[in-house]
Design an enzyme around this catalytic site. Structure first.
Site, mmCIF file in Angstrom:
data_model
loop_
_atom_site.group_PDB
_atom_site.id
_atom_site.type_symbol
_atom_site.label_atom_id
_atom_site.label_comp_id
_atom_site.label_asym_id
_atom_site.label_seq_id
_atom_site.Cartn_x
_atom_site.Cartn_y
_atom_site.Cartn_z
ATOM 1 N N ASP A 179 55.262 71.520 -6.915
ATOM 2 C CA ASP A 179 54.497 72.949 -7.360
ATOM 3 C C ASP A 179 52.926 72.962 -7.474
ATOM 4 O O ASP A 179 52.218 73.025 -6.160
ATOM 5 C CB ASP A 179 54.921 73.167 -9.051
ATOM 6 C CG ASP A 179 54.549 74.482 -9.576
ATOM 7 O OD1 ASP A 179 54.246 75.310 -8.847
ATOM 8 O OD2 ASP A 179 54.490 74.401 -10.735
ATOM 9 N N ASP B 242 66.179 73.030 -13.775
ATOM 10 C CA ASP B 242 66.670 73.463 -14.993
ATOM 11 C C ASP B 242 65.711 74.648 -15.240
ATOM 12 O O ASP B 242 64.512 74.766 -14.901
ATOM 13 C CB ASP B 242 66.734 72.430 -15.847
ATOM 14 C CG ASP B 242 65.290 71.977 -16.679
ATOM 15 O OD1 ASP B 242 64.554 71.646 -15.596
ATOM 16 O OD2 ASP B 242 65.257 72.015 -17.731
ATOM 17 N N GLU C 265 62.276 64.340 -4.495
ATOM 18 C CA GLU C 265 61.788 65.211 -5.598
ATOM 19 C C GLU C 265 62.273 66.432 -5.377
ATOM 20 O O GLU C 265 62.911 66.815 -4.280
ATOM 21 C CB GLU C 265 60.169 65.159 -5.525
ATOM 22 C CG GLU C 265 59.755 66.216 -6.647
ATOM 23 C CD GLU C 265 59.997 65.721 -8.104
ATOM 24 O OE1 GLU C 265 61.311 65.653 -8.247
ATOM 25 O OE2 GLU C 265 58.809 65.812 -8.920
ATOM 26 N N ARG D 152 71.148 73.554 -14.107
ATOM 27 C CA ARG D 152 71.031 72.515 -13.018
ATOM 28 C C ARG D 152 72.519 72.321 -12.353
ATOM 29 O O ARG D 152 72.252 72.153 -10.933
ATOM 30 C CB ARG D 152 70.883 71.197 -13.467
ATOM 31 C CG ARG D 152 69.616 70.848 -14.437
ATOM 32 C CD ARG D 152 69.379 69.227 -14.556
ATOM 33 N NE ARG D 152 68.437 69.238 -15.623
ATOM 34 C CZ ARG D 152 67.102 69.089 -15.554
ATOM 35 N NH1 ARG D 152 66.451 69.022 -14.352
ATOM 36 N NH2 ARG D 152 66.320 68.676 -16.596
HETATM 37 P P1 5GP Z 1 53.786 69.606 -10.362
HETATM 38 O O1 5GP Z 1 53.429 68.380 -10.907
HETATM 39 O O2 5GP Z 1 54.039 69.674 -8.809
HETATM 40 O O3 5GP Z 1 53.247 71.087 -10.708
HETATM 41 O O4 5GP Z 1 55.426 70.122 -10.875
HETATM 42 C C1 5GP Z 1 56.416 69.167 -10.341
HETATM 43 C C2 5GP Z 1 57.663 69.415 -11.435
HETATM 44 O O5 5GP Z 1 57.630 70.674 -12.194
HETATM 45 C C3 5GP Z 1 58.978 69.356 -10.733
HETATM 46 O O6 5GP Z 1 59.495 68.120 -10.524
HETATM 47 C C4 5GP Z 1 59.874 70.217 -11.777
HETATM 48 O O7 5GP Z 1 60.402 69.606 -12.599
HETATM 49 C C5 5GP Z 1 58.863 71.248 -12.347
HETATM 50 N N1 5GP Z 1 58.758 72.529 -11.635
HETATM 51 C C6 5GP Z 1 58.007 73.049 -11.128
HETATM 52 N N2 5GP Z 1 58.308 74.286 -10.545
HETATM 53 C C7 5GP Z 1 59.262 74.400 -10.986
HETATM 54 C C8 5GP Z 1 60.208 75.734 -10.827
HETATM 55 O O8 5GP Z 1 60.145 76.549 -10.227
HETATM 56 N N3 5GP Z 1 61.399 75.452 -11.536
HETATM 57 C C9 5GP Z 1 61.695 74.340 -12.301
HETATM 58 N N4 5GP Z 1 63.014 74.250 -12.960
HETATM 59 N N5 5GP Z 1 60.759 73.412 -12.577
HETATM 60 C C10 5GP Z 1 59.607 73.468 -11.786
#
Ligand code: 5GP
Length: 188
Positions: A107, A163, A103, A169
């Site tokens: 986040d 992105d 991955e 990207r």
């Molecule tokens: P989570 O479910 O852990 O909150 O989110 C994961 C997904 O959110 C990542 O695979 C990514 O696609 C997106 N994401 C989370 N933080 C960022 C960030 O700072 N920049 C970008 N471009 N995508 C993020």
């Protein structure tokens, strides 16, 4: 290397491409040692993990296959919706296989925690997570990330596969964009 034409949109480079390459090589070496004698299936989460997948797999010196899943937890904006949907499932049957999810960034952890649970139900021989980046301050669920590149602060980052609204990207570094880039986006 020539400077990217996207650099005027960048406020700060958080992690340079050289640092990323060094760390990805280290992780690849660690994976090679820890899965010695096994055949590995890498599962990339589209689309952000494509770049790290391409680099990482070349540092894994084992018989290794790849597959991809597309999962949606975000719209085109910058905050989590908490909604996770499988948009594209795997081609491979993962039963009794050694599976490593690759991955770009963890986040809140919601996406990977959902994905992990859903893949475990398919009874792989093992299932671990490799993430290039993590934002620990944003975590909402506990998640064991076995192979981790870097911790980043609670800022929206782009580059090296990540992105903003489909763009950036292909930046080689992990960067933070200037605030005016977000405020000028038509759909924000
Ligand atoms: P989570 O479910 O852990 O909150 O989110 C994961 C997904 O959110 C990542 O695979 C990514 O696609 C997106 N994401 C989370 N933080 C960022 C960030 O700072 N920049 C970008 N471009 N995508 C993020």
């Amino acid at each position: 290397m020539k400077m990217s034409s996207m650099m005027p949109d960048v406020k700060e480079v958080l992690i340079s491409s050289g640092e990323i390459q060094d760390r990805v090589r280290e992780i690849g070496t660690q994976i090679t040692e820890e899965y010695s004698g096994e055949r590995l299936l890498l599962i990339g989460v589209l689309r952000g993990a494509v770049v790290v997948m391409g680099d990482l797999m070349r540092h894994i010196d084992l018989p290794c296959e790849i597959d991809f899943m597309d999962i949606s937890s975000y719209g085109s904006g910058t905050s989590s919706s908490g909604v996770v949907r499988i948009l594209k499932d795997l081609e491979e049957d993962i039963t009794d296989r050694h599976v490593l999810i690759v991955e770009d960034i963890v986040d809140t952890g919601l996406t990977l925690s959902y994905l992990r649970r859903s893949l475990l139900a398919r009874r792989p021989a093992s299932l671990e997570i490799c993430a290039l980046l993590t934002k620990p301050s944003r975590r909402r669920v506990e998640l064991d990330v076995k192979y981790l590149g870097f911790e980043v602060p609670d800022e929206f980052v782009v580059g090296y596969g990540l992105d903003y609204d489909g763009a950036y990207r292909n930046l080689p570094d992990i960067c933070v964009l200037k605030p005016e880039i977000f405020s000028s986006a038509p759909n924000m």
